[in-house]
Scaffold this active site. Structure first.
Site, short mmCIF file in Angstrom:
data_model
loop_
_atom_site.label_atom_id
_atom_site.label_comp_id
_atom_site.label_asym_id
_atom_site.label_seq_id
_atom_site.Cartn_x
_atom_site.Cartn_y
_atom_site.Cartn_z
N ARG A 164 13.13 53.31 85.14
CA ARG A 164 14.59 53.34 85.32
C ARG A 164 15.24 53.01 83.98
O ARG A 164 14.75 52.14 83.23
CB ARG A 164 15.04 52.30 86.36
CG ARG A 164 14.80 52.73 87.81
CD ARG A 164 15.75 53.86 88.24
NE ARG A 164 15.54 54.28 89.61
CZ ARG A 164 14.68 55.21 90.02
NH1 ARG A 164 13.92 55.85 89.15
NH2 ARG A 164 14.58 55.55 91.30
N GLU A 172 22.76 56.99 83.12
CA GLU A 172 22.63 58.42 83.38
C GLU A 172 23.57 58.90 84.47
O GLU A 172 23.88 58.12 85.38
CB GLU A 172 21.18 58.76 83.71
CG GLU A 172 20.63 58.14 84.99
CD GLU A 172 19.17 58.51 85.21
OE1 GLU A 172 18.33 58.19 84.36
OE2 GLU A 172 18.90 59.13 86.27
N ILE A 184 2.10 54.32 90.23
CA ILE A 184 2.34 55.23 89.10
C ILE A 184 1.72 54.66 87.83
O ILE A 184 1.02 55.37 87.09
CB ILE A 184 3.85 55.51 88.93
CG1 ILE A 184 4.40 56.22 90.18
CG2 ILE A 184 4.11 56.36 87.68
CD1 ILE A 184 5.91 56.37 90.23
N ARG A 195 4.48 42.06 88.04
CA ARG A 195 5.00 40.79 88.55
C ARG A 195 3.87 39.95 89.16
O ARG A 195 3.70 38.79 88.83
CB ARG A 195 6.09 41.06 89.58
CG ARG A 195 6.94 39.85 89.80
CD ARG A 195 8.36 40.12 90.16
NE ARG A 195 8.53 41.10 91.23
CZ ARG A 195 9.71 41.36 91.78
NH1 ARG A 195 10.78 40.72 91.36
NH2 ARG A 195 9.84 42.25 92.72
N PHE A 226 2.58 48.09 87.05
CA PHE A 226 1.23 48.62 87.29
C PHE A 226 0.99 48.80 88.78
O PHE A 226 0.01 48.35 89.35
CB PHE A 226 0.19 47.67 86.66
CG PHE A 226 -1.08 48.33 86.21
CD1 PHE A 226 -1.06 49.44 85.38
CD2 PHE A 226 -2.31 47.83 86.61
CE1 PHE A 226 -2.24 50.05 84.96
CE2 PHE A 226 -3.50 48.41 86.19
CZ PHE A 226 -3.46 49.53 85.37
N GLY A 227 1.97 49.49 89.41
CA GLY A 227 1.80 49.89 90.81
C GLY A 227 1.08 51.23 90.82
O GLY A 227 0.32 51.55 89.91
N HIS A 243 15.42 63.12 83.81
CA HIS A 243 14.94 62.43 85.02
C HIS A 243 14.17 63.40 85.92
O HIS A 243 14.48 63.55 87.10
CB HIS A 243 16.10 61.76 85.77
CG HIS A 243 15.64 60.59 86.60
ND1 HIS A 243 16.42 59.51 86.89
CD2 HIS A 243 14.44 60.35 87.21
CE1 HIS A 243 15.76 58.66 87.65
NE2 HIS A 243 14.53 59.15 87.86
N GLY A 276 10.74 63.22 86.25
CA GLY A 276 9.38 62.67 86.38
C GLY A 276 8.60 63.24 87.54
O GLY A 276 7.42 63.56 87.41
C1 GLV Z 1 12.54 58.87 90.71
O1 GLV Z 1 12.97 58.29 89.76
C2 GLV Z 1 12.13 58.20 91.90
O2 GLV Z 1 12.36 56.99 92.02
O3 GLV Z 1 11.59 58.88 92.79
#
Ligand code: GLV
Length: 320
Positions: free
Chosen positions: A239, A268, A158, A178, A155-156, A286, A288
């Site tokens: 990840r 991956e 992003i 954490r 819960f940072g 990947h 995102g």
């Molecule tokens: C992508 O997965 C990033 O860490 O920027």
């Protein structure tokens, strides 16, 4: 004195290259593919600045065999590919790319969540294959999202951006982190802390937005899937190594959980072959943070970090 040499392990958007080229001797991997470790080792020789990808392994051996290296900027927010400790010991500055890709990654998390819940890829295939012969009362039913419970692991920035979007969907928001937030922060974000087992039991939708570290490595496997609801939808844009992929495949095959949306994979770019055969998964490569805006801003940030680091100035997002 000649310009300092900067090596970029894969072509990045122009926005970052302009300023670097003015001040440095910039070399870019000429191939339209990622480099092997050996190529990476050789092509980086003599560089004072390095812009690398999350798939480039910048370990102690790499760092110690590149004595000219002064600054590394990871073209990613996650930096589990870099041995920051070894870099620090060798007086190499390291930066990552926080902030600029937060919203894009939260958007993709939600794209996968909605696509997996509402079976968008399956539906698209169904229509393309000419199977749509009329409206049907039970046709391609999925899982309702509005008003349900989301459990956000990590819960940072992003994870919180994923949570903000969940408020628009009238969701009950649970999170695990954490270091839990203060009561004030929790009430501002409308989120409640849960230990992992409780979060897994209560959530209808589980998203992983955590970095890979000792605390998250292989966090979810058979035992954890068994705790989840049979109707649960799991999304991972963090990840791949946070999930034991073969155990996820088994859980999806046995319908222990309903569906998954995955942007990242344990090994991956290799993917567990059975995953590709399942209808109840949506898979992205990947991507995102892959919007024009985010990837351009990430390039600019990497360039700023390199230029500042090479001049001995404070870097915008230094990790050491
Ligand atoms: C992508 O997965 C990033 O860490 O920027």
């Amino acid at each position: 004195m000649g310009k300092k040499r900067v090596f970029i392990t894969r072509e990045i958007p122009e926005s970052g290259l302009h300023s670097l080229r003015e001040e440095c001797d910039v070399k870019v991997n000429p191939h339209a593919r990622n480099l092997s470790q050996q190529e990476l080792m050789e092509m980086s020789k003599g560089a004072a600045g390095l812009i690398c990808l999350l798939s480039d392994k910048i370990d102690r051996e790499f760092i110690e065999s590149h004595p000219e290296l002064k600054v590394i900027a990871n073209y990613a927010v996650g930096y589990n590919n870099i041995d920051v400790q070894a870099a620090t010991e060798n007086n190499v500055k390291v930066a990552n790319g926080p902030g600029v890709l937060t919203e894009a990654t939260a958007d993709l998390t939600w794209s996968l969540l909605l696509a997996a819940a509402r079976r968008i890829v399956e539906s698209d295939n169904y229509v393309r294959q000419g199977k749509f012969s009329g409206w049907g009362p039970k046709l391609l039913r999925g899982h309702s999202v509005y008003g349900k419970t989301i459990g956000i692991i990590g819960f940072g920035h992003i994870g919180q951006a994923v949570g903000k979007r969940a408020r628009g969907f009238g969701m009950n928001i649970l999170y695990n982190k954490r270091n839990p937030l203060s009561a004030k922060q929790e009430s501002e974000l409308g989120a409640e802390f849960r230990e992992i087992p409780n979060l897994l039991q209560e959530a209808d939708f589980i998203t992983i937005n955590a970095p890979l570290n000792d605390g998250t490595y292989s966090l979810l496997g058979k035992a954890e899937f068994e705790l989840m609801k049979k109707t649960a939808v799991l999304v991972n844009t963090g990840r791949g190594k946070i999930i034991k992929e073969e155990e996820l495949v088994a859980a999806l095959q046995k319908k222990e959980i309903a569906a998954a949306g995955l942007d990242v994979y344990e090994n991956e770019p290799a993917i567990t072959p059975e995953l590709l055969k399942l209808d109840n998964v949506v898979l992205t490569p990947h991507t995102g943070s892959s919007t024009y805006q985010a990837r351009s801003e990430l390039a600019e940030l990497a360039a700023k970090n390199i230029l500042a680091g090479l001049k001995g100035e404070e870097m915008p997002s230094s990790l050491n």
